[in-house]
Structure formats: structure tokens, C-alpha cells
Design a protein around this motif. Structure first.
Motif, mmCIF file in Angstrom:
data_model
loop_
_atom_site.group_PDB
_atom_site.id
_atom_site.type_symbol
_atom_site.label_atom_id
_atom_site.label_comp_id
_atom_site.label_asym_id
_atom_site.label_seq_id
_atom_site.Cartn_x
_atom_site.Cartn_y
_atom_site.Cartn_z
ATOM 1 N N ALA A 159 0.833 -1.208 0.000
ATOM 2 C CA ALA A 159 0.000 0.000 0.000
ATOM 3 C C ALA A 159 0.868 1.260 0.000
ATOM 4 O O ALA A 159 0.569 2.228 -0.708
ATOM 5 N N GLN A 160 1.951 1.242 0.757
ATOM 6 C CA GLN A 160 2.850 2.404 0.786
ATOM 7 C C GLN A 160 3.520 2.620 -0.570
ATOM 8 O O GLN A 160 3.668 3.750 -1.027
ATOM 9 N N ARG A 161 3.900 1.534 -1.222
ATOM 10 C CA ARG A 161 4.507 1.629 -2.557
ATOM 11 C C ARG A 161 3.484 2.168 -3.556
ATOM 12 O O ARG A 161 3.801 3.003 -4.407
ATOM 13 N N PHE A 162 2.233 1.706 -3.441
ATOM 14 C CA PHE A 162 1.163 2.204 -4.306
ATOM 15 C C PHE A 162 1.000 3.717 -4.122
ATOM 16 O O PHE A 162 0.892 4.455 -5.092
ATOM 17 N N SER A 199 1.823 9.328 -6.301
ATOM 18 C CA SER A 199 2.282 10.722 -6.245
ATOM 19 C C SER A 199 3.653 10.913 -6.892
ATOM 20 O O SER A 199 4.286 11.955 -6.705
ATOM 21 N N GLU A 200 4.080 9.915 -7.661
ATOM 22 C CA GLU A 200 5.360 10.041 -8.366
ATOM 23 C C GLU A 200 5.304 11.245 -9.308
ATOM 24 O O GLU A 200 4.312 11.490 -9.964
ATOM 25 N N GLY A 201 6.365 11.984 -9.339
ATOM 26 C CA GLY A 201 6.412 13.178 -10.178
ATOM 27 C C GLY A 201 6.025 14.439 -9.432
ATOM 28 O O GLY A 201 6.186 15.537 -9.955
ATOM 29 N N HIS A 208 7.358 19.531 -1.949
ATOM 30 C CA HIS A 208 6.498 20.691 -1.656
ATOM 31 C C HIS A 208 5.081 20.450 -2.186
ATOM 32 O O HIS A 208 4.094 20.768 -1.498
ATOM 33 N N GLU A 209 4.944 19.887 -3.379
ATOM 34 C CA GLU A 209 3.620 19.612 -3.936
ATOM 35 C C GLU A 209 2.895 18.546 -3.114
ATOM 36 O O GLU A 209 1.681 18.641 -2.907
ATOM 37 N N ARG A 210 3.631 17.549 -2.620
ATOM 38 C CA ARG A 210 3.008 16.532 -1.763
ATOM 39 C C ARG A 210 2.472 17.174 -0.482
ATOM 40 O O ARG A 210 1.376 16.850 -0.031
ATOM 41 N N ASP A 211 3.269 18.084 0.103
ATOM 42 C CA ASP A 211 2.823 18.796 1.308
ATOM 43 C C ASP A 211 1.589 19.650 1.007
ATOM 44 O O ASP A 211 0.656 19.692 1.806
ATOM 45 N N GLN A 212 1.604 20.315 -0.127
ATOM 46 C CA GLN A 212 0.457 21.138 -0.513
ATOM 47 C C GLN A 212 -0.784 20.272 -0.704
ATOM 48 O O GLN A 212 -1.875 20.636 -0.250
ATOM 49 N N LEU A 213 -0.625 19.151 -1.391
ATOM 50 C CA LEU A 213 -1.755 18.247 -1.613
ATOM 51 C C LEU A 213 -2.300 17.747 -0.288
ATOM 52 O O LEU A 213 -3.513 17.733 -0.076
ATOM 53 N N ASP A 214 -1.422 17.365 0.607
ATOM 54 C CA ASP A 214 -1.857 16.905 1.926
ATOM 55 C C ASP A 214 -2.643 17.998 2.645
ATOM 56 O O ASP A 214 -3.706 17.735 3.212
ATOM 57 N N ASP A 215 -2.140 19.211 2.601
ATOM 58 C CA ASP A 215 -2.830 20.336 3.241
ATOM 59 C C ASP A 215 -4.199 20.578 2.598
ATOM 60 O O ASP A 215 -5.201 20.752 3.301
ATOM 61 N N LEU A 216 -4.253 20.564 1.276
ATOM 62 C CA LEU A 216 -5.517 20.804 0.581
ATOM 63 C C LEU A 216 -6.535 19.700 0.868
ATOM 64 O O LEU A 216 -7.720 19.987 1.085
ATOM 65 N N LEU A 217 -6.089 18.456 0.886
ATOM 66 C CA LEU A 217 -7.003 17.358 1.195
ATOM 67 C C LEU A 217 -7.524 17.456 2.627
ATOM 68 O O LEU A 217 -8.707 17.208 2.882
#
Length: 169
Positions: free
Chosen positions: A124-127, A132-134, A138-147
Motif C-alpha cells: 500500500a505504501q509503494r502504491f 504521487s510520483e512526479g 512541496h507539492e506533496r505537502d500542498q496536496l496533503d494540506d488541501l485534502l
């Protein structure tokens, strides 16, 4: 022209374009992601989405009630009940009666259930990483915040709270 006809004709000019409607897009995304991930655990262990959510919740929290699983996973109690019954038949989940309230039981993963959970966590972690590859960190943090903000806002809408106030950061 009759006012009702005028109202209906002006209403027909209003269109909802699903491809740009945020609730629709979120639902499509959730379904596609869930189906892709469920293909992995269905193939390996014959688990459906509700069963996987029960296993994941018990793996994360240990011993909890079916009600707690429903609250955490946002699943209806009948869906939780069916998933738990299926997992108990397969001896992946065990039940212990709450001595303070005999109507309630604590659920936990059996030894076999813990093995399944331990095997599926890295998958599941690999999935999730592949999903979120690519994205930059910073974008991962932003996505987490937005979600997080969308979830909080949705819960406020669901509760019927005053949603005219923005969610604070």
C-alpha cells in the motif's frame, strides 16, 4: 409568457459540467484510486474494499469496536458488520466482549490477520508513492494540506455548521 415557463427555460440554460465540478472529480478520483488499490489486495488475499479498510484500521489502532471502525473509515455500520463477519470466518479478525458493556465487542487482528496486514502495508505504501510520483516534496505537502482542508470543510458541511467562515490554517 407564464412565469413558471420562463423560470423553467432559464433553468435549462444552467448546466453543470461534471468534468469541472469538484465534488464529482473528487468522487471519480477516489473511486479510481480505490479500485486500483483494491485490485492488489483482492488478487493477493481475496479482500474487498470494506474488508481491507477493517484490516487497515485494526492494524493501525489495535483493538477497537466496530463502531470505531465505522467512524474512522466512514463506512456504514452494516458494511462494517458484513466485513467483520467475513474476516472472522476467515480467521483474520478476532472478537473480545467488553466486560463493562456486554452489547459491545472489541475487535483486533488475529495472528493470521497481522501477517496479512504486515504483508500489505509495504504494498500500500509503494502504491501511494507510485500515485504521487512526479510530485515534488512541496507539492506533496500542498496536496496533503488541501485534502485536509477539503475534508474538514466537507465535515462541516455535513454537520450543517455555518460554512460561511473559511477554515483557518
Amino acid at each position: 409568457m407564464d412565469a413558471r415557463v420562463a423560470d423553467k427555460s432559464s433553468m435549462s440554460d444552467v448546466k453543470l459540467e461534471l468534468d469541472s465540478f469538484l465534488p464529482y472529480r473528487l468522487n471519480v478520483l477516489a473511486n479510481v484510486v480505490s479500485q486500483a488499490l483494491s485490485g492488489i489486495y483482492a488478487e493477493r488475499y481475496g479482500l474487498g474494499i470494506p474488508e481491507w479498510r477493517v484490516i487497515a484500521t485494526l492494524g493501525q489502532f489495535g483493538s477497537v469496536t466496530a463502531k470505531d471502525i465505522g467512524i474512522h473509515s466512514h463506512m456504514h455500520k452494516t458494511k462494517v458488520s458484513r466485513a467483520v463477519a467475513s474476516l472472522m470466518r476467515r480467521r483474520l479478525v478476532q472478537r473480545r466482549i467488553n466486560r463493562q458493556d456486554l452489547r459491545e465487542a472489541f475487535l483486533s487482528l488475529s495472528r493470521e490477520g497481522q501477517i496479512v496486514y504486515s504483508d500489505l502495508v509495504p504494498v500500500a505504501q509503494r502504491f501511494a508513492a507510485d500515485l504521487s510520483e512526479g510530485f515534488s516534496p512541496h507539492e506533496r505537502d500542498q496536496l496533503d494540506d488541501l485534502l485536509t482542508r477539503l475534508t474538514e470543510r466537507s465535515l462541516r458541511l455535513l454537520a450543517g455548521a455555518d460554512v460561511s467562515q473559511p477554515v483557518s490554517d
